[in-house]
Design an enzyme around this catalytic site. Structure first.
Site, mmCIF file in Angstrom:
data_model
loop_
_atom_site.group_PDB
_atom_site.id
_atom_site.type_symbol
_atom_site.label_atom_id
_atom_site.label_comp_id
_atom_site.label_asym_id
_atom_site.label_seq_id
_atom_site.Cartn_x
_atom_site.Cartn_y
_atom_site.Cartn_z
ATOM 1 N N HIS A 172 45.176 27.511 47.054
ATOM 2 C CA HIS A 172 43.907 27.404 46.331
ATOM 3 C C HIS A 172 43.051 26.309 46.960
ATOM 4 O O HIS A 172 42.226 25.701 46.284
ATOM 5 C CB HIS A 172 44.130 27.047 44.851
ATOM 6 N N GLU B 120 41.118 43.036 45.745
ATOM 7 C CA GLU B 120 40.097 42.498 46.662
ATOM 8 C C GLU B 120 39.665 43.521 47.709
ATOM 9 O O GLU B 120 38.475 43.627 48.027
ATOM 10 C CB GLU B 120 40.603 41.227 47.355
#
Ligand SMILES: Cc1ncc(C[n+]2csc(CCOP(=O)(O)OP(=O)(O)O)c2C)c(N)n1
Length: 672
Positions: A478, A411
């Site tokens: 999540h 990322e």
């Protein structure tokens, strides 16, 4: 300051191989390495006199910056660190402007907002560092990628110290460059210490160059004090890489001849090392060599030195003559974002199709790809697999894998690469697989994307897509609503649509906007809501909130999933007459619409799925209390999720939301 042996060894201990380089080239290299040395010597004097504040010395390491910059073409990007004065001098930045930068004067390169070498300039194809060292490396990947996409045959060079190689950013950037065959030269200046930490406490492998093997890239180690060696190595590899793009890891062995910065001393460095490396001084050795070769003589050395001395003194005089910077609040605020006036684009026809939120985003992205033919989307599993939510399904067939780029799980490097693309004028969208994972790229978002325009005028034309939110039984990692982490960071924009129409129009608006936009998409809304939306490309106003319903008793300010919760509560309580405001844009948020409504109702509650403490509701409540106090008929209320991580089991997750609390508080407020 510790006393250090002077570096004035006239005896040459280094060997030079001039290959086929002519006298003129050899002489130009001498001048190029002498200038930063003389500037530094002057700076150290000024430091002692208290005329400058801080200095990170590159004395003893100049051959690397200078040799490399001399070897690259002028329009090839270099991303230097804090000891690379030679990069700036070789690129020919006017010395007075450079000194003004170093002194925090307005007419430097950052209007006094940045320190020393923490700036960039596209005029000279330099992207300066941020303090965190490693994030530079990912940006170089992006610039390298832009060269590939534009078929430019250009090399990008980026620096790291030996200490910086321990950062995750180093690993990520090297890995991405290797997997994508990017034309990037990673230069490690191994100067034996990272602050006080010797290399044996920094890494375990024999040589840093060995790390290249693990990434599957070419690597080599050279003598970083030998300017001819550095120059020749870069000349050779740069030419080869331009024609056959690939990364190179180049470890340059050198030594830091002074403290980490001047105030911090060198007590921890054994004296013998200074003596040993003092003999290998890159300037005096090269000077002696040129004298032996009859390219230089003492007289010429003196005349070059005099010329440089005058130049430096003149530039310093101009620097000290310039008054200290004065602060103008409006100018400071105006430079947080790149100036941009949105032109709202209406759909060309009335044709509409019923679309779910997920299809709306997909539609907006596809049409943005058509509109901007160099727009790049990057993310994990987004090409053949279509992304975990299938938003980019089949995109690669239409736009190719160059522009729909699967990325390694990196990322930080990918957000950095997106910024690198922006430096080269290319827009990009980065898909976080889940908004939760942005933490692995957090530094790039809040310190690079957000601050770069304010710091030196470079915009970050990047959209980061953030599939977020709970209610899908996905547990603590999540499910997060993490918009507040970014809300506090000047320089970012945050878009958060609650319905398909806005989702399509706002993702397109986000791509149009040359500023960094975090685009939040609630996963639980992806497939649960749909409406008729235009088939054509359009954008939605990205400066204002929207009214979902209008009423007189109370104002509800919310966004995302909160809009649907509030709608539901109002449906079940038809006697409550509420202005329901969907903020849509969280940063900068639309104060005017909220104030207008509160003026009318005198009562307000802010609702969000994110947890309560320090949430966006807190800021909005504070603003209303401060600016609308006299208009209020009741305390400003907030309703938000429990101050816990997001739990997994359905019953716990439902309790986390505290939806019933919202209904209760709303009724309390209406009846206050
Ligand atoms: C992420 C981060 N951690 C710590 C620091 C503090 N710091 C600044 S420079 C430095 C040493 C860097 O060493 P190296 O990369 O070898 O470069 P050198 O200073 O030797 O040129 C440290 C620890 C920092 N700037 N950023």
């Amino acid at each position: 300051m510790d006393s250090q042996p002077a570096v004035e060894n006239r005896k040459r201990v280094m060997m030079f191989d001039r290959k086929n380089y002519d006298d003129e080239t050899l002489l130009s290299l001498y001048k190029a390495i002498l200038l930063p040395r003389m500037i530094e010597e002057k700076m150290l004097l000024l430091l002692r006199k208290g005329k400058i504040s801080k200095w990170f010395s590159g004395i003893g390491q100049e051959a690397i910056s200078v040799g490399l910059t001399m070897a690259l073409e002028k329009d090839e990007y270099i991303l230097p660190m804090h000891r690379n004065l030679g990069v700036f001098t070789v690129r020919g930045l006017p010395l007075d402007r450079l000194f003004k930068q170093l002194q925090g004067k307005f007419n430097g390169f950052s209007k006094g907002r940045e320190r020393s070498f923490h700036f960039g300039t596209n005029d000279y194809h330099i992207v300066g560092m941020i303090s965190h060292l490693g994030p530079q490396l990912g940006i170089a990947d992006g610039i390298g990628l832009a060269s590939l996409l534009k078929k430019e045959k250009k090399v990008t060079a980026v620096f790291s110290g030996d200490g910086g190689t321990s950062e995750g950013d180093f690993h990520e950037a090297m890995n991405v460059a290797a997997v994508w065959n990017l034309p990037v030269i990673f230069v490690i200046e191994n100067n034996a210490y990272g602050l006080s930490t010797p290399v044996n406490e920094q890494y375990k492998c024999e040589d840093l160059a060995d790390k290249g093997i693990g990434y599957g890239m070419e690597s080599l180690q050279i003598d970083g004090n030998n300017i001819l060696g550095v120059y020749d190595t870069i000349m050779t590899y740069a030419e080869s890489i331009r024609n056959e793009p690939r990364p190179l890891l180049l470890e340059c062995k050198t030594f830091r001849m002074r403290g980490h910065e001047e105030a911090s001393g060198t007590k921890y460095v054994p004296k013998e090392l200074f003596e040993e490396w003092g003999k290998k001084d890159p300037v005096s050795n090269y000077e002696s060599y040129l004298i032996e070769e009859n390219i230089l003589d003492e007289k010429k050395v003196e005349s070059i030195r005099n010329e440089f001395k005058n130049e430096i003194d003149k530039a310093l005089d101009a620097t000290f003559e310039e008054p200290e910077v004065t602060a103008h609040t409006e100018d400071e605020l105006n430079d947080v974002y790149v100036p941009y006036e949105q032109k709202i684009i209406n759909p060309k026809t009335d044709k509409k199709t019923n679309k779910r939120l997920i299809d709306a985003i997909s539609d907006g992205l596809r049409q943005s790809m058509e509109r901007y033919d160099d727009l790049v989307i990057m993310g994990q599993d987004i090409a053949e697999y279509g992304g975990v939510f299938k938003i980019t399904e089949n995109f690669y067939k239409e736009f190719g894998k160059e522009r729909i780029r699967n990325t390694p799980i990196c990322e930080s490097a990918i957000v950095g690469a997106a910024l690198g693309l922006s430096v080269k004028g290319i827009k990009s969208v980065v898909e976080m697989q889940f908004a939760d994972f942005v933490t692995s790229g957090f530094n790039q978002v809040v310190n690079n994307l957000a601050k770069i325009h304010y710091r030196w005028g470079q915009n970050a034309d990047v959209v980061v897509r953030m599939p977020c939110g709970a209610g899908v039984g996905a547990g603590p990692f999540h499910s997060q609503s993490n918009e507040a982490w970014f809300f506090h960071t000047p320089g970012l924009k945050i878009f958060y649509p609650s319905n398909p129409y806005d989702a399509k129009g706002l993702i397109s608006a986000a791509v149009e906007d040359p500023n960094p936009v975090l685009f939040f998409e609630h996963k639980a809304l992806y497939r649960s809501i749909s409406e008729d939306i235009p088939d054509d490309y359009y954008t939605v106003d990205s400066s204002s909130a929207g009214y979902v319903s209008r009423g007189d008793d109370v104002t509800i300010v919310t966004y995302g999933m909160g809009v649907h919760w509030a709608k539901n509560v109002l449906k079940n309580n038809p006697d409550i007459s509420a202005d329901l405001i969907d903020l849509r844009i969280l940063l900068p948020w639309d104060k005017k619409t909220v104030e207008e409504s509160v003026t009318k109702t005198g009562k307000v509650i802010i609702l969000h799925e994110d947890t309560l403490t320090g949430g966006i509701g807190a800021e909005i409540a504070a603003h209303i209390s401060e600016h609308c106090f006299k208009l209020l008929d009741a305390p400003v209320m907030r309703s938000a999720s429990l101050d816990t991580p997001v739990p997994f089991a359905a019953a716990l997750e439902e309790n986390f939301f505290q939806k019933d609390v919202f209904e209760r508080k709303l009724k309390e407020l209406v009846n206050f």
